[in-house]
Scaffold this active site. Structure first.
Site, short mmCIF file in Angstrom:
data_model
loop_
_atom_site.label_atom_id
_atom_site.label_comp_id
_atom_site.label_asym_id
_atom_site.label_seq_id
_atom_site.Cartn_x
_atom_site.Cartn_y
_atom_site.Cartn_z
N ARG A 1 58.90 24.83 21.52
CA ARG A 1 60.35 24.63 21.65
C ARG A 1 60.79 25.35 22.94
O ARG A 1 60.26 26.42 23.25
CB ARG A 1 61.12 25.18 20.44
CG ARG A 1 60.93 24.35 19.18
CD ARG A 1 61.84 24.82 18.05
NE ARG A 1 63.21 24.37 18.23
CZ ARG A 1 64.23 24.79 17.47
NH1 ARG A 1 64.03 25.65 16.49
NH2 ARG A 1 65.46 24.34 17.67
N GLY B 1 64.87 29.81 14.40
CA GLY B 1 65.59 31.05 14.68
C GLY B 1 64.80 31.82 15.73
O GLY B 1 63.59 32.00 15.58
N ASP C 1 70.01 32.47 21.21
CA ASP C 1 68.65 32.02 21.50
C ASP C 1 68.18 32.48 22.87
O ASP C 1 66.98 32.65 23.10
CB ASP C 1 68.56 30.49 21.40
CG ASP C 1 68.59 30.08 19.94
OD1 ASP C 1 69.70 29.97 19.39
OD2 ASP C 1 67.50 29.95 19.34
N GLN D 1 71.72 24.26 9.11
CA GLN D 1 71.26 25.64 8.89
C GLN D 1 72.30 26.47 8.14
O GLN D 1 71.95 27.40 7.41
CB GLN D 1 70.94 26.32 10.24
CG GLN D 1 69.70 25.80 10.94
CD GLN D 1 70.03 24.71 11.93
OE1 GLN D 1 71.00 23.98 11.77
NE2 GLN D 1 69.22 24.58 12.96
N ASN E 1 73.30 29.40 22.18
CA ASN E 1 73.11 29.50 20.73
C ASN E 1 73.30 28.09 20.15
O ASN E 1 73.57 27.13 20.89
CB ASN E 1 74.09 30.51 20.12
CG ASN E 1 73.78 30.82 18.66
OD1 ASN E 1 72.61 31.11 18.32
ND2 ASN E 1 74.75 30.73 17.78
N LYS E 2 73.16 27.98 18.87
CA LYS E 2 73.22 26.68 18.17
C LYS E 2 74.42 25.85 18.60
O LYS E 2 75.53 26.38 18.75
CB LYS E 2 73.26 26.96 16.66
CG LYS E 2 73.34 25.76 15.76
CD LYS E 2 72.27 24.72 16.03
CE LYS E 2 70.86 25.26 16.03
NZ LYS E 2 69.87 24.32 16.63
O1 MRU Z 1 67.46 25.41 15.97
P1 MRU Z 1 67.38 26.77 15.34
O2 MRU Z 1 67.65 26.75 13.88
O3 MRU Z 1 66.10 27.47 15.71
O4 MRU Z 1 68.56 27.57 16.01
C1 MRU Z 1 68.80 28.89 15.60
C2 MRU Z 1 69.99 29.51 16.22
O5 MRU Z 1 70.65 28.91 17.04
C3 MRU Z 1 70.27 30.93 15.85
O6 MRU Z 1 71.65 31.17 15.86
C4 MRU Z 1 69.60 31.84 16.88
O7 MRU Z 1 68.24 31.54 17.00
C5 MRU Z 1 69.75 33.27 16.56
S1 MRU Z 1 68.73 33.71 15.21
C6 MRU Z 1 68.78 35.37 14.93
#
Ligand code: MRU
Length: 360
Positions: free
Chosen positions: A103, A61, A251, A210, A261-262
């Site tokens: 990352r 996140g 992100d 997630q 975003n995801k």
């Molecule tokens: O791969 P992740 O679990 O780190 O991805 C997280 C996301 O895509 C969240 O939607 C994003 O970081 C926003 S968190 C407030």
């Protein structure tokens, strides 16, 4: 004061979930790989351990990764507080490099490291022990400010969500993805705290789940009604009028308002537009990367194929079948109904509005 004594009381935890905490001179991270089966924290004592925890998704996140990286720098500085200035400085540089390589997509990681670096620069010839203490204070500050930003975002965003709304979210943009309260889930939490009766629909969010593992668990901790669906069901529910609003996190947001975003977010935004359902993005200013003109320039992390072939040690695809695993996608700004930030709501975000927001 000794570093060990600067406890994490500085990180407020307004929800039941303690994503990261500072205990006895170490950073403890809630191991999100184990949720919801087990609630366990892992302790990190070095920047390298912190970088590995970020890479391996112990913590994930965007804002949480940023806060964690800041503590990674502070940990390394504390370890070297009795070293000579030259050893301290080269060791700290290696820590910055390891953390920055953890990352690539969430800009909050680089934003937090930049804040820590700025403090080092401003400190000039300060003694390592003094600098170590100041770096820990800064890490605590970054975490506290994140919670405050989420609370402000929650207050702004709650006004957009009608009482009784069925809100769809993707991935986990909650307390687990931040230092506390959450971004998208923060808006939902704030709306519920304001007396609105909301129900949440979350999709599984393959491949890392997630949504199924983290958002379903986190909302359950707060008693907020949540229904889990698979990733391919949201279009059907939208077409039947069963979703009133979509809210997700980010992100990295480019200067023109494009949102990384995801993986899967883009698909949901297209569906939301087709069905005239508002699509909201809740993110702090630390997620905006004004150095990138558009989403095309956002680096998209690609993780291992095994995450797509199966989960948790079980592979259901044919052994060794080729698989792609880009873990983020980019939603063009024109599909975003509004961006919810700690400084307020930006409707139909574009280059001009994002620039004005950053000037505020
Ligand atoms: O791969 P992740 O679990 O780190 O991805 C997280 C996301 O895509 C969240 O939607 C994003 O970081 C926003 S968190 C407030």
């Amino acid at each position: 004061m000794k570093l060990e004594q600067r406890e994490s009381s500085l990180i407020p935890h307004p929800s039941a979930v303690e994503t990261l905490r500072w205990r006895a001179g170490r950073l403890e991270l809630l191991d999100q790989r184990l949720l919801p089966a087990r609630v366990e924290h892992v302790a990190c004592g070095t920047a390298r351990e912190v970088a590995l925890a970020i890479r391996d998704m112990v913590v994930r996140g965007a804002p949480a990764i940023g806060c964690t990286a800041a503590y990674g720098v502070a940990l390394e500085a504390a370890r070297m507080r009795d070293a000579s200035p030259a050893v301290f400085s080269s060791g700290l540089e290696r820590a910055f490099e390891a953390l920055a390589a953890a990352r690539p997509t969430a800009v909050n990681l680089f934003w937090a490291l930049e804040r820590m670096r700025a403090l080092v620069k401003a400190a000039g010839q300060a003694r390592p022990a003094d600098l170590a203490a100041r770096l820990l204070d800064e890490a605590h500050r970054i975490a506290s400010e994140d919670v405050a930003a989420n609370r402000a975002m929650g207050a702004h965003g709650a006004a957009l969500i009608a009482d009784g709304a069925r809100v769809f979210t993707h991935c986990n943009a909650g307390a687990l993805a931040t230092a506390g309260h959450g971004t998208a889930l923060g808006v939902i939490r704030s709306a519920v705290a304001a007396g609105k009766h909301l129900s949440v629909i979350v999709d599984e969010t393959r491949p890392f789940l997630q949504g199924a593992r983290l958002t379903a668990w986190e909302l359950g901790q707060d008693g907020i009604p949540v229904t889990l669906i698979t990733d391919n069901m949201s279009g059907h529910l939208m077409s039947r009028g069963e979703i009133d609003a979509v809210i997700v996190g980010a992100d990295r947001i480019a200067a023109n308002g494009d949102v990384a975003n995801k993986i899967g977010t883009y698909m949901i935004a297209v569906l939301a537009r087709r069905h005239r359902i508002p699509f909201y993005v809740a993110a702090p200013l630390s997620s905006i990367d004004s150095s990138l003109a558009s989403g095309e320039a956002i680096p998209i992390e690609e993780r291992g194929a095994s995450e797509v072939r199966g989960y948790g040690g079980l592979e259901w695809a044919p052994a060794g079948v080729a698989a792609r695993n880009p873990v983020f996608d980019v939603t063009p700004a024109d599909l975003v109904t509004a961006l919810i930030t700690e400084k307020g709501v930006v409707r139909e975000p574009d280059r001009g509005k994002i620039a004005a927001l950053l000037r505020q």
